[in-house]
Design a protein around this motif. Sequence first.
Motif, PDB file in Angstrom:
ATOM      1  N   ASP A 190      19.383  68.370 -23.700  1.00 46.46           N
ATOM      2  CA  ASP A 190      19.515  67.930 -22.313  1.00 46.46           C
ATOM      3  C   ASP A 190      18.690  66.677 -22.064  1.00 46.46           C
ATOM      4  N   ASN A 191      17.603  66.503 -22.821  1.00 46.29           N
ATOM      5  CA  ASN A 191      16.811  65.285 -22.704  1.00 46.29           C
ATOM      6  C   ASN A 191      17.611  64.053 -23.127  1.00 46.29           C
ATOM      7  N   ILE A 192      18.394  64.194 -24.192  1.00 50.54           N
ATOM      8  CA  ILE A 192      19.246  63.093 -24.647  1.00 50.54           C
ATOM      9  C   ILE A 192      20.309  62.791 -23.601  1.00 50.54           C
ATOM     10  N   PHE A 193      20.889  63.842 -23.035  1.00 49.34           N
ATOM     11  CA  PHE A 193      21.940  63.671 -22.028  1.00 49.34           C
ATOM     12  C   PHE A 193      21.471  62.806 -20.871  1.00 49.34           C
ATOM     13  N   MET A 242      15.696  60.271 -29.684  1.00 47.79           N
ATOM     14  CA  MET A 242      15.499  59.467 -28.483  1.00 47.79           C
ATOM     15  C   MET A 242      14.740  58.178 -28.786  1.00 47.79           C
ATOM     16  N   LEU A 243      13.791  58.251 -29.682  1.00 48.87           N
ATOM     17  CA  LEU A 243      13.044  57.059 -30.083  1.00 48.87           C
ATOM     18  C   LEU A 243      13.936  56.045 -30.798  1.00 48.87           C
ATOM     19  N   SER A 244      15.005  56.542 -31.422  1.00 48.68           N
ATOM     20  CA  SER A 244      15.852  55.666 -32.235  1.00 48.68           C
ATOM     21  C   SER A 244      16.939  54.945 -31.445  1.00 48.68           C
ATOM     22  N   TYR A 245      17.242  55.401 -30.222  1.00 45.75           N
ATOM     23  CA  TYR A 245      18.376  54.848 -29.495  1.00 45.75           C
ATOM     24  C   TYR A 245      18.163  53.399 -29.065  1.00 45.75           C
ATOM     25  N   TYR A 246      16.971  53.088 -28.605  1.00 48.75           N
ATOM     26  CA  TYR A 246      16.687  51.750 -28.091  1.00 48.75           C
ATOM     27  C   TYR A 246      15.270  51.337 -28.489  1.00 48.75           C
ATOM     28  N   ASP A 247      15.068  50.035 -28.585  1.00 48.14           N
ATOM     29  CA  ASP A 247      13.704  49.520 -28.587  1.00 48.14           C
ATOM     30  C   ASP A 247      13.345  49.323 -27.121  1.00 48.14           C
ATOM     31  N   VAL A 248      12.757  50.338 -26.526  1.00 49.87           N
ATOM     32  CA  VAL A 248      12.549  50.322 -25.076  1.00 49.87           C
ATOM     33  C   VAL A 248      11.603  49.215 -24.641  1.00 49.87           C
TER      34      VAL A 248
END
Length: 339
Positions: A190-193, A242-248
């Motif tokens: 749910d955190n990813i969602f 979650m860390l891998s999706y974006y370079d925030v």
Amino acid sequence: MKLLSVAIPCYNSESYMRHCIESLLPGGDEVEILIVDDGSTKDRTAEIADEYERNYPGICRAIHQENGGHGEAVNAGLRNASGIYFKVVDSDDWVDESAYMEILNTLRRFVYGEKTLDMLVSNFVYEKQGSDRKKVMNYRTALPENQLIDWDDVKVFILGQYILMHSVIYRTELLRQCGLELPKHTFYVDNIFVYQPLPHVKTLYYLNVNFYRYFIGRDDQSVNEQVMIGRIDQQIRVTKLMLSYYDVMKIKQRKLRRYMVRYLEIMMVISSILAIKSGTEENMEKKEELWQSLRKQNLKLYLRLRYGFLGQGVNLPGKSGMKFPIAIYKMTQKFFGFN
């Protein structure tokens, strides 16, 4: 086309799924209720889903699939959704009817108006078993009420105040365009969602109503503390994804960047506290590996998280250092009423 699609992931949910479905039926023909039977084998979940499809044709739809976990049930709901907006309601939770009507009125106004709404945020209530006091998670300090805004208009999210699956409704096409697909056989997705679509959200609207009722208290529930400790590998896996999706750190919108960094911070802290509370050397090694993997992947983000207040708190040396994060965790647990 429906105004709203609601996916209800169900796995051996016979004892409580009716309450959830019945709370959504007042939405009428504008709402599509997708009852996703995720390979239930131990009870009558599949039969109950079919029963509601027969009794409420055009409103309720039963979707049967092999067991793929909560994330795959959400994926199935999204794949089959015909609504302009998409919501997930877990089968042991329910919604408040009066708030539900306000939600639908708001969505309807945007669908038939000229402006596009990407994400609607509303409150949720911790319905903790055996507790007389119901804690409401609202967003009054963070989001202007009853206004179509963008990220520049966001105010301040206080510690412990996060947009969760319970509080969000996304535009369906936005979820599809951002490529959202939750991993199979994984808890805490749910955190990813909530997290992955955020950079694609251009417009937000906060409706200050207590819409979602979030039940907590069952011993086998995924958010039960001992269950979470036993599934620490899954918590860490979701955090790494979650860390891998974006370079925030490269996100240009300052307030969006700050919010996403804080979300990653709390994910790192939760994984760390679970490792500390487990009391095992093995889990402490997993905690250290998580932090070191972040360091290799994104040094700038690592420095921000590791040497922030929370990051330092969960990385204090020695046995005495472990007592501080646990004490903070217990205080937060008592204040917010989670499990």
